[in-house]
Design an enzyme around this catalytic site. Sequence first.
Site, PDB file in Angstrom:
ATOM      1  N   LYS A 121       0.828  -1.202   0.000  1.00 39.14           N
ATOM      2  CA  LYS A 121       0.000   0.000   0.000  1.00 39.14           C
ATOM      3  C   LYS A 121       0.868   1.259   0.000  1.00 39.14           C
ATOM      4  O   LYS A 121       0.662   2.177  -0.804  1.00 39.14           O
ATOM      5  CB  LYS A 121      -0.924   0.023   1.218  1.00 39.14           C
ATOM      6  CG  LYS A 121      -1.832   1.255   1.264  1.00 39.14           C
ATOM      7  CD  LYS A 121      -2.485   1.429   2.617  1.00 39.14           C
ATOM      8  CE  LYS A 121      -1.490   1.937   3.642  1.00 39.14           C
ATOM      9  NZ  LYS A 121      -2.132   2.249   4.948  1.00 39.14           N
ATOM     10  N   ASP A 140      -6.302   1.300   1.352  1.00 38.05           N
ATOM     11  CA  ASP A 140      -6.258   1.585   2.784  1.00 38.05           C
ATOM     12  C   ASP A 140      -7.644   1.310   3.371  1.00 38.05           C
ATOM     13  O   ASP A 140      -8.500   0.714   2.724  1.00 38.05           O
ATOM     14  CB  ASP A 140      -5.820   3.027   3.030  1.00 38.05           C
ATOM     15  CG  ASP A 140      -6.904   4.029   2.666  1.00 38.05           C
ATOM     16  OD1 ASP A 140      -7.836   3.671   1.917  1.00 38.05           O
ATOM     17  OD2 ASP A 140      -6.824   5.177   3.137  1.00 38.05           O
TER      18      ASP A 140
END
Length: 211
Positions: A121, A140
């Site tokens: 991420k 997220d």
Amino acid sequence: KLAFQNQRVVRFTFLLAVTAGHVHRVDVVVTACRYLHHLAAQCTDKRVNQVTPELFRRWPDPAALALATIPELEEVIHSVGFYHSKAKHLIAAAQLVVKEFNGETPRTMKDLIKLPGVARKTANVVLWGGFGINEGLAVDTHVKRISGRLGLTKHTDPVDIEKDLTKLFPQSEWGKVNHRMVWFGRHVCDARKPLCGECEMASFCPKIGVE
């Protein structure tokens, strides 16, 4: 040469910003890039903005941060969440960037995830925000929640969610999709109290998981 050096600093600052706090706030990112400035996660934006100026005043580039000690870095970032582990990750990342990448922030997923504290991420955010590269789509908590509520994915694992989303959106838009979902999650589709009455997608949203 000066412009090149500044660019290197900006990109490393962006990397530290995301690694330290996993921040997606556009205003915080702009602050980071403007000062050649960042931090959060379990921490308010106000606190982030109080910490970052001193952080980058004392250690403005990878070489400087690589020489910092954990106690002195902890002293500067102690007001943010998980500062013990973040201090270790930041210094170790700086040392690796200097040693293996000649002071340059890595620009591939393969190299970025070698850095302490950097997972997929974070790497996706750095690649798009720092280099304009859409190698993946950062997932997220906001992206995960919204894509699930809209029925864009049935998965809960971020990697699987990313695979589903990258099939739905053109690659050139992946970075923007992340930011749009994050802002939408912050201001409309809240985790506890989504503002469905104010949402422009309410007429077709299946509201999966919304009570």
